[in-house]
Design an enzyme around this catalytic site. Sequence first.
Site, PDB file in Angstrom:
ATOM      1  N   ALA A 133      -7.901  -3.006   3.733  1.00 10.18           N
ATOM      2  CA  ALA A 133      -8.169  -3.747   4.972  1.00 10.18           C
ATOM      3  C   ALA A 133      -8.828  -2.871   6.033  1.00 10.18           C
ATOM      4  O   ALA A 133      -9.601  -3.360   6.849  1.00 10.18           O
ATOM      5  CB  ALA A 133      -6.876  -4.358   5.516  1.00 10.18           C
ATOM      6  N   THR A 134      -8.549  -1.583   6.030  1.00 14.00           N
ATOM      7  CA  THR A 134      -9.200  -0.698   7.010  1.00 14.00           C
ATOM      8  C   THR A 134     -10.711  -0.756   6.823  1.00 14.00           C
ATOM      9  O   THR A 134     -11.479  -0.949   7.779  1.00 14.00           O
ATOM     10  CB  THR A 134      -8.708   0.757   6.851  1.00 14.00           C
ATOM     11  OG1 THR A 134      -7.300   0.780   7.070  1.00 14.00           O
ATOM     12  CG2 THR A 134      -9.403   1.683   7.836  1.00 14.00           C
TER      13      THR A 134
ATOM     14  N   GLN B 184      -1.543  -8.658   6.577  1.00 10.04           N
ATOM     15  CA  GLN B 184      -0.111  -8.958   6.475  1.00 10.04           C
ATOM     16  C   GLN B 184       0.145 -10.402   6.046  1.00 10.04           C
ATOM     17  O   GLN B 184       1.265 -10.753   5.689  1.00 10.04           O
ATOM     18  CB  GLN B 184       0.578  -8.742   7.833  1.00 10.04           C
ATOM     19  CG  GLN B 184       0.599  -7.316   8.325  1.00 10.04           C
ATOM     20  CD  GLN B 184       1.603  -6.440   7.589  1.00 10.04           C
ATOM     21  OE1 GLN B 184       2.477  -6.920   6.866  1.00 10.04           O
ATOM     22  NE2 GLN B 184       1.482  -5.136   7.776  1.00 10.04           N
TER      23      GLN B 184
ATOM     24  N   ALA C 247      -4.324  -5.407  -0.845  1.00  8.28           N
ATOM     25  CA  ALA C 247      -3.389  -5.735  -1.927  1.00  8.28           C
ATOM     26  C   ALA C 247      -1.994  -5.148  -1.708  1.00  8.28           C
ATOM     27  O   ALA C 247      -1.002  -5.731  -2.138  1.00  8.28           O
ATOM     28  CB  ALA C 247      -3.948  -5.243  -3.264  1.00  8.28           C
TER      29      ALA C 247
ATOM     30  N   THR D   3     -18.978   1.956  -7.246  1.00  9.54           N
ATOM     31  CA  THR D   3     -18.514   1.360  -8.495  1.00  9.54           C
ATOM     32  C   THR D   3     -17.242   0.561  -8.254  1.00  9.54           C
ATOM     33  O   THR D   3     -16.307   1.051  -7.619  1.00  9.54           O
ATOM     34  CB  THR D   3     -18.231   2.473  -9.528  1.00  9.54           C
ATOM     35  OG1 THR D   3     -19.428   3.226  -9.702  1.00  9.54           O
ATOM     36  CG2 THR D   3     -17.790   1.889 -10.854  1.00  9.54           C
TER      37      THR D   3
ATOM     38  N   CYS E 277       6.189   9.158  15.122  1.00 16.80           N
ATOM     39  CA  CYS E 277       6.420  10.575  15.399  1.00 16.80           C
ATOM     40  C   CYS E 277       5.326  11.429  14.785  1.00 16.80           C
ATOM     41  O   CYS E 277       5.593  12.323  13.991  1.00 16.80           O
ATOM     42  CB  CYS E 277       7.777  11.020  14.871  1.00 16.80           C
ATOM     43  SG  CYS E 277       9.125  10.188  15.683  1.00 16.80           S
TER      44      CYS E 277
HETATM   45  C1  LIG Z   1      -1.854  -2.343   6.573  1.00 19.58           C
HETATM   46  C2  LIG Z   1      -2.789  -2.980   7.528  1.00 19.58           C
HETATM   47  C3  LIG Z   1      -4.127  -2.574   7.617  1.00 19.58           C
HETATM   48  C4  LIG Z   1      -4.679  -1.431   6.809  1.00 19.58           C
HETATM   49  O1  LIG Z   1      -4.837  -1.830   5.487  1.00 19.58           O
HETATM   50  P1  LIG Z   1      -5.179  -0.748   4.357  1.00 19.58           P
HETATM   51  O2  LIG Z   1      -5.450  -1.605   3.170  1.00 19.58           O
HETATM   52  O3  LIG Z   1      -3.959   0.085   4.229  1.00 19.58           O
HETATM   53  O4  LIG Z   1      -6.383  -0.003   4.804  1.00 19.58           O
HETATM   54  C5  LIG Z   1      -4.940  -3.240   8.486  1.00 19.58           C
HETATM   55  N1  LIG Z   1      -4.498  -4.247   9.236  1.00 19.58           N
HETATM   56  C6  LIG Z   1      -3.227  -4.670   9.188  1.00 19.58           C
HETATM   57  C7  LIG Z   1      -2.774  -5.818  10.022  1.00 19.58           C
HETATM   58  C8  LIG Z   1      -2.332  -4.044   8.329  1.00 19.58           C
HETATM   59  O5  LIG Z   1      -1.064  -4.453   8.298  1.00 19.58           O
END
Ligand SMILES: *Cc1c(COP(=O)(O)O)cnc(C)c1O
Length: 387
Positions: free
Chosen positions: A75-76, A183, A204, A244, A330
């Site tokens: 997601a990042t 989420q 995922a 890939t 932290c």
């Molecule tokens: C975990 C999360 C991300 C990051 O996702 P990754 O797949 O770990 O890069 C982005 N947005 C939200 C809301 C998340 O909970």
Amino acid sequence: MASQLPIYLDGHASTPIDPQVLKAMLPYLSGQFGNPSSQGHCYGWEAAAAVKYARQTIAEAIHADPEEIIFTSGATEANNLAIKGVAEAYIQRGRHIITVETEHPAVLEPCRYLERLGFEVTYLKVKPDGLIDLQTLAQALRPDTVLVSVMAANSEIGVLQPLTEIGALCRTHQVLFHTDAAQAIGKIALDVEAMSIDLMSLTAHKLYGPKGIGALYVRRRSPRVQLAPQMHGGEQERGVRSGTLATHQIVGFAKAIALGLAEQPQEGERLRLLRDRLYAHLQTLDGIHLNGHLTQRLPGSLNVSIEGVEGAALLLGLRSAIAVSSGSACASGAAKPSPVLLALGRDHKLASASLRFGIGRFNTLEDIETAAAQIMLAVQSLRRGAS
Ligand SMILES: *Cc1c(COP(=O)(O)O)cnc(C)c1O
């Protein structure tokens, strides 16, 4: 049956891979190792067929077409591609983006990066319950606004933003709507048509799938979203995201989504009951404050601030019994209150004395009873020490 110790209740951070997901992935880590782009032999064809099937599964889950799914590393990356990719592609139309103060850093940081390049970003405030006010969003829209990015479910407090209403508003104003659904996918119903979503980030590993795989949904019709690639190379994913394809990860991702859909809505109801049970136990303590809307939230999600204790000390006291997270990150050893909780209007003290619970597929009622008892003991003991 009780889980192994410490009991894992940190499902917003990540989740264990479901055994069925692992099983689906394994063949693509051994015999079926071909590159899905290799079109000259059966190794490539098999991998390509697996990717095609996975793409269909994921697309169907959100009511999209398979060509609208772009695989990413998570997601990042999907958020970065959506936000920077739209900003770059629509620069002639405008340079204004709207997002929310309580978004994940993977949305906020690309926005801050764009601000350094000369874009303007409006960070909407949230109400004390963590939800955005639609009126405020409507007022923030400008003729040069190109993108609105509002997450589906918050990663700290679990609240569900009103996607359908936001989508309708954006569509009326012909502004693209992106949602980070990391989420939410597999836990609540997501429909890119009914919700007028133009771009959606998925991952995922919050849904019992592997880490390192995700996707960006990119609308291809009415409107057709333009996206400037952020990763250049071999032109995979129609040139939008080179690299890939990770067949085993993609297969696992699709399996995770299929399992998530199959168990809904019964699993949601089970998690809701476990969550409400945990909250009911915690409420027998004085000075417990719920963070985020009571019902407009993910079923397995609970976040509370606890008066009279230090978040870090509480986690320390609990860590052999339960794995949860606190609002105090932290990173440098210094306890820092959660920006999300501060945005709700919590003071520094309560914002740094919070516990975030993500209850999931492998948690049992016994886990919840044990966790509640441990937390109550730990809080009482810390409060005695403090007084
Ligand atoms: C975990 C999360 C991300 C990051 O996702 P990754 O797949 O770990 O890069 C982005 N947005 C939200 C809301 C998340 O909970």
